[in-house]
Motif scaffolding. Sequence first.
Motif, PDB file in Angstrom:
ATOM      1  N   ILE A 272       0.861  -1.183   0.000  1.00 13.87           N
ATOM      2  CA  ILE A 272       0.000   0.000   0.000  1.00 13.87           C
ATOM      3  C   ILE A 272       0.895   1.229   0.000  1.00 13.87           C
ATOM      4  N   LEU A 273       0.681   2.128  -0.952  1.00 13.96           N
ATOM      5  CA  LEU A 273       1.435   3.377  -1.026  1.00 13.96           C
ATOM      6  C   LEU A 273       0.523   4.534  -0.641  1.00 13.96           C
ATOM      7  N   ASP A 274       1.000   5.377   0.285  1.00 14.54           N
ATOM      8  CA  ASP A 274       0.155   6.447   0.820  1.00 14.54           C
ATOM      9  C   ASP A 274       0.996   7.703   1.027  1.00 14.54           C
ATOM     10  N   SER A 275       0.460   8.840   0.616  1.00 16.42           N
ATOM     11  CA  SER A 275       1.163  10.110   0.820  1.00 16.42           C
ATOM     12  C   SER A 275       0.319  11.117   1.589  1.00 16.42           C
ATOM     13  N   ALA A 276      -0.760  10.639   2.216  1.00 20.15           N
ATOM     14  CA  ALA A 276      -1.682  11.547   2.902  1.00 20.15           C
ATOM     15  C   ALA A 276      -1.644  11.402   4.416  1.00 20.15           C
ATOM     16  N   LEU A 277      -1.527  10.169   4.932  1.00 20.46           N
ATOM     17  CA  LEU A 277      -1.665   9.883   6.367  1.00 20.46           C
ATOM     18  C   LEU A 277      -3.069  10.299   6.828  1.00 20.46           C
ATOM     19  N   GLY A 278      -3.192  10.914   7.994  1.00 17.48           N
ATOM     20  CA  GLY A 278      -4.507  11.307   8.491  1.00 17.48           C
ATOM     21  C   GLY A 278      -5.285  10.129   9.046  1.00 17.48           C
TER      22      GLY A 278
END
Length: 334
Positions: free
Chosen positions: A230-236
């Motif tokens: 899983i690639l994510d650049s937002a977090l939150g």
Amino acid sequence: MKAIVLEGLNQPLTVKDIDKPTPKPGEVLVQLKAASLNRRDWWITQGKYPGIAYPAVIGSDGAGTVVEAGSDADSNWIGKDVVIYPARGWGESTEHQSKDFNIIGLPPDQGTLAEYIAVPVTDIQAKPMHLDFEQTATLPVAGLTTFRALFTRGQAKKEDKVLITGVGGGTGVFALQYALAAGCQVFVTSGSAEKIERARKLGASAGVNYKAQDWAEQLHQLSGGGFDVILDSALGQGFEKLIDICKPGGRIVFWGGTAGSIPELNGRKIFWNHISILGTTLGAPAEFEQMLQFIAEHKIEPVIDEIFPLAEAEKAIRKMDDSSQFGKLVLRIG
């Protein structure tokens, strides 16, 4: 020479005449033909990036032709078309950057939104032959960040199921293209139905709108049991749900944090399922070379949302205000 200069906080990007740099020994002078924008540039114009100083010639992505060398030993580069590695001081380790690491585009380093730039000869690579200057200029920051995230950190391999959250920006689209080229099955999320459909046309198996209350459940069902990478650049707050849809032994790789920080997580789910949560940023010069080889081998053509003349840099970066772009925003120079 003409350059795009940010004079201060909340100031527009403007065209200025500044001195053309002179390459020192070990450097070459590149006549830039194209540059591209990154979310980093937008954050700099908002005054929300570490180490901001003014005036600044921003920009970290650039491609052009070598026109001068600082020493005879490097004169063989003159006349060659190149792409520029976008940082300084990565260091010796491929595991992480050194304390001296910095990305160009803030003082003391001139950025790429200019007619010329002097760079170390070690920071240039030949332009991929199947790409033009505008396409090549999209590669350095977004392309390298996602290459490292997907392959070095995420260890993605053929037939892995890969989820890309927030597809549409430069990194998300590159991740989609890379994963497909590697033989992965790719799924995406976005807040835009149009962007999901564009991702599907590029080869994504399915997409889900992250504004839906049950977006994670939908993805778990569509994927048939979750994701290897899983690639994510937002977090939150949405990051917590990624744990639930990550397969045992899976890897969650993240960079950036546009939606906030990592929320409180259920550690039991993480250790029991051997899930790895991995941070990453940009990449080493060796990975930059590997990325270019991968792009050339698979004939990957970057997705460009729109091309602007250099003088319209302010108009181009304003398009990032609402994140409406799909792919990269490029500036044509000269």
